[in-house]
Design a protein around this motif. Sequence first.
Motif, PDB file in Angstrom:
ATOM      1  N   ASN A 123     -10.217  27.344 -34.210  1.00  0.00           N
ATOM      2  CA  ASN A 123     -10.759  26.646 -35.372  1.00  0.00           C
ATOM      3  C   ASN A 123     -12.243  26.352 -35.172  1.00  0.00           C
ATOM      4  O   ASN A 123     -13.076  26.620 -36.052  1.00  0.00           O
TER       5      ASN A 123
ATOM      6  N   GLY B   9      -6.656  25.852 -41.319  1.00  0.00           N
ATOM      7  CA  GLY B   9      -6.573  25.016 -42.504  1.00  0.00           C
ATOM      8  C   GLY B   9      -5.594  25.468 -43.555  1.00  0.00           C
ATOM      9  O   GLY B   9      -5.782  25.173 -44.742  1.00  0.00           O
TER      10      GLY B   9
ATOM     11  N   ARG C 224      -3.781  17.449 -37.168  1.00  0.00           N
ATOM     12  CA  ARG C 224      -4.746  17.294 -38.263  1.00  0.00           C
ATOM     13  C   ARG C 224      -4.970  15.822 -38.592  1.00  0.00           C
ATOM     14  O   ARG C 224      -6.099  15.393 -38.838  1.00  0.00           O
ATOM     15  N   ASP C 225      -3.892  15.067 -38.597  1.00  0.00           N
ATOM     16  CA  ASP C 225      -4.004  13.648 -38.914  1.00  0.00           C
ATOM     17  C   ASP C 225      -4.823  12.913 -37.865  1.00  0.00           C
ATOM     18  O   ASP C 225      -5.629  12.032 -38.194  1.00  0.00           O
TER      19      ASP C 225
ATOM     20  N   HIS D 196     -12.122  23.595 -42.004  1.00  0.00           N
ATOM     21  CA  HIS D 196     -11.032  24.359 -42.622  1.00  0.00           C
ATOM     22  C   HIS D 196     -11.584  25.706 -43.081  1.00  0.00           C
ATOM     23  O   HIS D 196     -11.802  25.928 -44.279  1.00  0.00           O
TER      24      HIS D 196
END
Length: 299
Positions: free
Chosen positions: A151, A179, A205-206, A218
């Motif tokens: 990422n 994403g 992600r959180d 993303h």
Amino acid sequence: MPTEPGILAFHKRCQDFYPADAVDASIQQQRAWYDALCAEFDAPSPEGLTRSDEIVGGRIPVRRYRPADIATQTQIFYIHGGGFVVGSLQSHDAICAEIAHAAKAELVSVDYRLAPEHVWPAAFDDCFAVLTSLLADGRPLVVVGDSAGGNLAAGMALKAKAEALSGIVGQVLIYPGLGGDLVSGSYQEMAEAPGLSTADVAYYRDVLKAPPENTFAHPLKAPDLSGLPPAYITAAHFDPLRDDAADYAKGLIAAGVNVTYRDEPQMIHAWLRARHMSEGAREGFVHLCRGISGLVGTL
């Protein structure tokens, strides 16, 4: 579930160190489990390879790998995975050493800040600071990352393009999380895949707290992929992140970018660590090193 005995044995060995519900534990416990897991899969260093630890920008630790035989001025910048929560210079040390040796190129890895202590964009900013430092000496650079590192690597290429920075000659994304929507495709089909579940992806992600509209965080949401560097992208078939890799490869190809894409048919997330005990992982690692070698110009 995969059927290859080697990757099944690898998964069992991983669970002995890092339980399937690890994300329910404290951050400190997750890191302790992960460090023990990485140590279990350590491997001997290639003969003649040397390491040196440095600090970039007064605060960011990096490790430089110099193989015995260097055949190119192009450098490799490696960004480790771990869900932005775990991982370090040491966790991916053997992987970095073997890639540098295979590609006959100097490699630099980065110890970026981790969540939840440091949320977005801390990790991204650390990696971009190292990227600009490496580009400053005028040598070409190939950016490589696995999982969360994939990422970050994709985001590096996008930001470098946005800021008109030259010098990145390749990007290598290894089972990257880019994403995807979490509710369709491989996120649904492989929701309970061994090694990484869709619920795990949602947790990471959180914890990271990256703004959903930010295309550097993303990359699949980036509106224009033209002009990005050539890419080697490899996915694990039994992985909720599989379609992120495939869809990004398709988007790059549609934008005119030269892409090599592989879906490793028997692999699960984090198969890089299985390269010495699984035939499929061994083959995937050989292809990965060839892909990197092609981008750095030593193939």
